[in-house]
Design a protein around this motif. Sequence first.
Motif, PDB file in Angstrom:
ATOM      1  N   CYS A  87      -4.418  -0.334   0.257  1.00 36.46           N
ATOM      2  CA  CYS A  87      -4.952  -1.555   0.862  1.00 36.46           C
ATOM      3  C   CYS A  87      -6.423  -1.379   1.235  1.00 36.46           C
ATOM      4  O   CYS A  87      -6.952  -0.273   1.227  1.00 36.46           O
ATOM      5  CB  CYS A  87      -4.127  -1.936   2.088  1.00 36.46           C
ATOM      6  SG  CYS A  87      -4.398  -0.886   3.514  1.00 36.46           S
ATOM      7  N   CYS A 134      -7.008   1.248   4.082  1.00 41.80           N
ATOM      8  CA  CYS A 134      -6.908   2.649   3.659  1.00 41.80           C
ATOM      9  C   CYS A 134      -8.092   3.051   2.775  1.00 41.80           C
ATOM     10  O   CYS A 134      -8.486   4.210   2.752  1.00 41.80           O
ATOM     11  CB  CYS A 134      -5.586   2.899   2.939  1.00 41.80           C
ATOM     12  SG  CYS A 134      -4.169   2.887   4.060  1.00 41.80           S
ATOM     13  N   CYS A 149       0.841  -1.203   0.000  1.00 39.12           N
ATOM     14  CA  CYS A 149       0.000   0.000   0.000  1.00 39.12           C
ATOM     15  C   CYS A 149       0.878   1.257   0.000  1.00 39.12           C
ATOM     16  O   CYS A 149       1.816   1.358   0.771  1.00 39.12           O
ATOM     17  CB  CYS A 149      -0.898  -0.018   1.238  1.00 39.12           C
ATOM     18  SG  CYS A 149      -1.883   1.465   1.448  1.00 39.12           S
ATOM     19  N   ASN A 151       0.102   4.145   1.065  1.00 37.76           N
ATOM     20  CA  ASN A 151      -0.092   4.945   2.286  1.00 37.76           C
ATOM     21  C   ASN A 151       0.601   4.326   3.487  1.00 37.76           C
ATOM     22  O   ASN A 151       1.220   5.019   4.275  1.00 37.76           O
ATOM     23  CB  ASN A 151      -1.580   5.056   2.626  1.00 37.76           C
ATOM     24  CG  ASN A 151      -2.334   5.888   1.641  1.00 37.76           C
ATOM     25  OD1 ASN A 151      -1.757   6.708   0.936  1.00 37.76           O
ATOM     26  ND2 ASN A 151      -3.627   5.665   1.573  1.00 37.76           N
ATOM     27  N   CYS A 152       0.442   2.987   3.636  1.00 27.78           N
ATOM     28  CA  CYS A 152       0.793   2.393   4.928  1.00 27.78           C
ATOM     29  C   CYS A 152       1.693   1.147   4.820  1.00 27.78           C
ATOM     30  O   CYS A 152       2.096   0.602   5.826  1.00 27.78           O
ATOM     31  CB  CYS A 152      -0.480   2.034   5.684  1.00 27.78           C
ATOM     32  SG  CYS A 152      -1.339   0.606   5.002  1.00 27.78           S
ATOM     33  N   ASN A 210       0.920  -1.807   4.017  1.00 28.87           N
ATOM     34  CA  ASN A 210       0.231  -3.081   4.194  1.00 28.87           C
ATOM     35  C   ASN A 210       0.195  -3.760   2.823  1.00 28.87           C
ATOM     36  O   ASN A 210       0.391  -3.119   1.803  1.00 28.87           O
ATOM     37  CB  ASN A 210      -1.198  -2.796   4.684  1.00 28.87           C
ATOM     38  CG  ASN A 210      -2.000  -4.058   4.984  1.00 28.87           C
ATOM     39  OD1 ASN A 210      -1.424  -5.129   5.180  1.00 28.87           O
ATOM     40  ND2 ASN A 210      -3.299  -3.923   5.012  1.00 28.87           N
TER      41      ASN A 210
END
Length: 166
Positions: free
Chosen positions: A68, A71, A56, A58-59, A61
């Motif tokens: 993901c 998110c 992901c 952003n994060c 994952n």
Amino acid sequence: MYEGPVQDLIDELGRLPGVGPKSAQRIAFHLLKVEAADAERLAMAIHEVKARVHFCRNCWNVAEGDTCRICKDPRRDATLVCVVEEPRDLVAIEKTREFHGIREVIIATNPNVEGEATAMYLARLLAPLGVRVTRLASGLPVGGDLEYADEITLGRAFAGRRDMGV
Ligand SMILES: [Zn+2]
């Protein structure tokens, strides 16, 4: 040493984490005995995960697209961040159902020396931002990994998380 393809399979399996030479040999001979369709399904699952799964943006994952499923979920509070070491730790946290929303960064690194050092480092970096920084409470075995904690222990630790005082 075995015939070329068999030895290649043993060598590849032996590169996997936690698989020693004897286990690699045992798995290889198991695969030799199973139906072709079963072995194909395993090969296809490995192929698909490498072709379709990314991290992901952003994060970090695991995700099938750019972001993901967590998110993408509009019911999630984007002002609350929980920091874990590995995507499999995220699964352990999700199972507790204790993850709700306030303006806070929860540092859920493993309760060992490395995890504590990372938590302190992140807490210092986050301090100027004025957000609440918390760490999971005790109850988790020191020196252990989150993924091996049972849901009740991890849930209690999550509910009883404390400010890091940085
Ligand atoms: Zn994500």
